[in-house]
Design a protein around this motif. Structure first.
Motif, PDB file in Angstrom:
ATOM      1  N   HIS A   5       0.877  -1.162   0.000  1.00 25.29           N
ATOM      2  CA  HIS A   5       0.000   0.000   0.000  1.00 25.29           C
ATOM      3  C   HIS A   5       0.917   1.215   0.000  1.00 25.29           C
ATOM      4  CE1 HIS A   5      -3.691   2.213   0.935  1.00 25.29           C
ATOM      5  NE2 HIS A   5      -2.933   2.950   1.718  1.00 25.29           N
ATOM      6  N   ALA A   6       0.755   2.105  -0.957  1.00 24.51           N
ATOM      7  CA  ALA A   6       1.574   3.310  -1.047  1.00 24.51           C
ATOM      8  C   ALA A   6       0.700   4.537  -0.806  1.00 24.51           C
ATOM      9  CB  ALA A   6       2.234   3.406  -2.418  1.00 24.51           C
ATOM     10  N   THR A   7       1.233   5.475  -0.060  1.00 19.26           N
ATOM     11  CA  THR A   7       0.555   6.748   0.162  1.00 19.26           C
ATOM     12  C   THR A   7       1.488   7.858  -0.295  1.00 19.26           C
ATOM     13  OG1 THR A   7      -0.685   5.886   2.045  1.00 19.26           O
ATOM     14  CG2 THR A   7      -0.470   8.279   1.889  1.00 19.26           C
ATOM     15  N   MET A   8       0.960   8.721  -1.143  1.00 25.17           N
ATOM     16  CA  MET A   8       1.759   9.825  -1.677  1.00 25.17           C
ATOM     17  C   MET A   8       0.949  11.115  -1.597  1.00 25.17           C
ATOM     18  SD  MET A   8       1.451   8.447  -5.580  1.00 25.17           S
ATOM     19  CE  MET A   8       1.621   6.767  -5.004  1.00 25.17           C
ATOM     20  N   THR A   9       1.653  12.220  -1.561  1.00 20.14           N
ATOM     21  CA  THR A   9       0.998  13.533  -1.527  1.00 20.14           C
ATOM     22  C   THR A   9       1.399  14.301  -2.778  1.00 20.14           C
ATOM     23  OG1 THR A   9       1.057  13.558   0.893  1.00 20.14           O
ATOM     24  CG2 THR A   9       0.700  15.669  -0.215  1.00 20.14           C
ATOM     25  N   ASP A  46      -5.232  15.913  -1.806  1.00 17.48           N
ATOM     26  CA  ASP A  46      -3.874  15.813  -2.359  1.00 17.48           C
ATOM     27  C   ASP A  46      -3.187  14.516  -1.939  1.00 17.48           C
ATOM     28  OD1 ASP A  46      -4.033  18.234  -3.695  1.00 17.48           O
ATOM     29  OD2 ASP A  46      -3.146  19.375  -2.043  1.00 17.48           O
ATOM     30  N   VAL A  47      -3.768  13.807  -0.957  1.00 16.50           N
ATOM     31  CA  VAL A  47      -3.210  12.529  -0.499  1.00 16.50           C
ATOM     32  C   VAL A  47      -3.841  11.407  -1.317  1.00 16.50           C
ATOM     33  CG1 VAL A  47      -2.966  10.935   1.437  1.00 16.50           C
ATOM     34  CG2 VAL A  47      -2.717  13.404   1.799  1.00 16.50           C
ATOM     35  N   ILE A  48      -2.990  10.630  -1.946  1.00 15.79           N
ATOM     36  CA  ILE A  48      -3.421   9.576  -2.870  1.00 15.79           C
ATOM     37  C   ILE A  48      -2.868   8.245  -2.389  1.00 15.79           C
ATOM     38  CG2 ILE A  48      -3.271   8.781  -5.274  1.00 15.79           C
ATOM     39  CD1 ILE A  48      -2.775  11.918  -5.849  1.00 15.79           C
ATOM     40  N   HIS A  49      -3.727   7.241  -2.412  1.00 15.03           N
ATOM     41  CA  HIS A  49      -3.347   5.903  -1.977  1.00 15.03           C
ATOM     42  C   HIS A  49      -3.387   4.948  -3.173  1.00 15.03           C
ATOM     43  CE1 HIS A  49      -3.919   7.241   2.145  1.00 15.03           C
ATOM     44  NE2 HIS A  49      -5.082   7.741   1.779  1.00 15.03           N
ATOM     45  N   VAL A  50      -2.438   4.035  -3.203  1.00 13.71           N
ATOM     46  CA  VAL A  50      -2.412   2.991  -4.228  1.00 13.71           C
ATOM     47  C   VAL A  50      -2.182   1.663  -3.533  1.00 13.71           C
ATOM     48  CG1 VAL A  50      -1.269   2.089  -6.291  1.00 13.71           C
ATOM     49  CG2 VAL A  50      -1.466   4.567  -5.952  1.00 13.71           C
ATOM     50  N   THR A  51      -3.038   0.703  -3.803  1.00 14.83           N
ATOM     51  CA  THR A  51      -2.853  -0.659  -3.315  1.00 14.83           C
ATOM     52  C   THR A  51      -2.543  -1.529  -4.517  1.00 14.83           C
ATOM     53  OG1 THR A  51      -4.386  -0.331  -1.483  1.00 14.83           O
ATOM     54  CG2 THR A  51      -3.948  -2.603  -2.147  1.00 14.83           C
ATOM     55  N   GLU A  52      -1.410  -2.217  -4.443  1.00 20.24           N
ATOM     56  CA  GLU A  52      -1.009  -3.095  -5.543  1.00 20.24           C
ATOM     57  C   GLU A  52      -0.868  -4.523  -5.044  1.00 20.24           C
ATOM     58  OE1 GLU A  52       2.081  -1.997  -8.293  1.00 20.24           O
ATOM     59  OE2 GLU A  52       1.960   0.100  -7.653  1.00 20.24           O
ATOM     60  N   GLY A  53      -1.286  -5.459  -5.875  1.00 17.77           N
ATOM     61  CA  GLY A  53      -1.082  -6.875  -5.612  1.00 17.77           C
ATOM     62  C   GLY A  53      -0.511  -7.530  -6.856  1.00 17.77           C
ATOM     63  N   TRP A  54       0.494  -8.356  -6.670  1.00 16.87           N
ATOM     64  CA  TRP A  54       1.189  -9.020  -7.780  1.00 16.87           C
ATOM     65  C   TRP A  54       1.261 -10.509  -7.512  1.00 16.87           C
ATOM     66  CZ3 TRP A  54       3.063  -6.446 -12.098  1.00 16.87           C
ATOM     67  CH2 TRP A  54       2.906  -5.062 -12.079  1.00 16.87           C
ATOM     68  N   THR A  55       1.415 -11.272  -8.565  1.00 12.93           N
ATOM     69  CA  THR A  55       1.477 -12.722  -8.397  1.00 12.93           C
ATOM     70  C   THR A  55       2.682 -13.152  -7.575  1.00 12.93           C
ATOM     71  OG1 THR A  55       2.586 -12.908 -10.540  1.00 12.93           O
ATOM     72  CG2 THR A  55       0.179 -13.243 -10.506  1.00 12.93           C
ATOM     73  N   SER A  56       3.762 -12.352  -7.617  1.00 12.55           N
ATOM     74  CA  SER A  56       4.957 -12.648  -6.813  1.00 12.55           C
ATOM     75  C   SER A  56       5.815 -11.383  -6.722  1.00 12.55           C
ATOM     76  CB  SER A  56       5.784 -13.768  -7.458  1.00 12.55           C
ATOM     77  OG  SER A  56       6.371 -13.317  -8.661  1.00 12.55           O
ATOM     78  N   ALA A  57       6.719 -11.365  -5.766  1.00 18.79           N
ATOM     79  CA  ALA A  57       7.650 -10.240  -5.648  1.00 18.79           C
ATOM     80  C   ALA A  57       8.527 -10.155  -6.889  1.00 18.79           C
ATOM     81  CB  ALA A  57       8.506 -10.394  -4.391  1.00 18.79           C
ATOM     82  N   GLY A  58       8.913 -11.305  -7.441  1.00 18.95           N
ATOM     83  CA  GLY A  58       9.731 -11.318  -8.646  1.00 18.95           C
ATOM     84  C   GLY A  58       9.007 -10.724  -9.838  1.00 18.95           C
ATOM     85  N   ALA A  59       7.719 -11.025  -9.958  1.00 16.18           N
ATOM     86  CA  ALA A  59       6.929 -10.467 -11.065  1.00 16.18           C
ATOM     87  C   ALA A  59       6.851  -8.952 -10.946  1.00 16.18           C
ATOM     88  CB  ALA A  59       5.534 -11.079 -11.082  1.00 16.18           C
ATOM     89  N   HIS A  60       6.656  -8.461  -9.719  1.00 14.82           N
ATOM     90  CA  HIS A  60       6.607  -7.016  -9.519  1.00 14.82           C
ATOM     91  C   HIS A  60       7.959  -6.389  -9.838  1.00 14.82           C
ATOM     92  CE1 HIS A  60       6.959  -3.287  -7.037  1.00 14.82           C
ATOM     93  NE2 HIS A  60       5.939  -3.012  -7.822  1.00 14.82           N
TER      94      HIS A  60
END
Length: 98
Positions: A5-9, A46-60
């Motif tokens: 989960h990433a939070t950016m401004t 101005d605060v934006i959240h991104v949730t990412e899910g990947w099949t594996s850490a290597g794929a990401h």
């Protein structure tokens, strides 16, 4: 499964541009990206959240090294105020409908 989960401004006046870039992220076309959810803080747009899910850490990692992923990072960086905060998060299921 791998995720975060990433939070950016966004810099003042650039939040809509950041959101538009994220909603057109090249990760959305990757079959290894199973979750890519973009949201905004209700209290501070101005605060934006991104949730990412990947099949594996290597794929990401492999995807993140690609030219399209690095181009997105290069376009986002000058629009952000400071560094993004990352939290370990592995999506396990749920629902998103827009």
């Amino acid at each position: 499964m791998h995720g975060f989960h990433a939070t950016m401004t966004a810099r003042a006046g650039h939040a809509d541009e950041v959101v538009a870039l994220l909603l057109d992220a090249p990760a959305l076309a990757s079959p290894d990206c199973v979750v890519f959810l973009v949201g905004r803080s209700a209290g501070n747009p101005d605060v934006i959240h991104v949730t990412e899910g990947w099949t594996s850490a290597g794929a990401h990692a492999a995807f993140f090294a690609t030219a399209p992923a690095q181009a997105l990072v290069a376009r986002l960086q000058p629009l952000l105020d400071g560094d993004s905060a990352y939290t370990d998060e592995v999506p396990v299921g749920g629902k998103a409908a827009f």
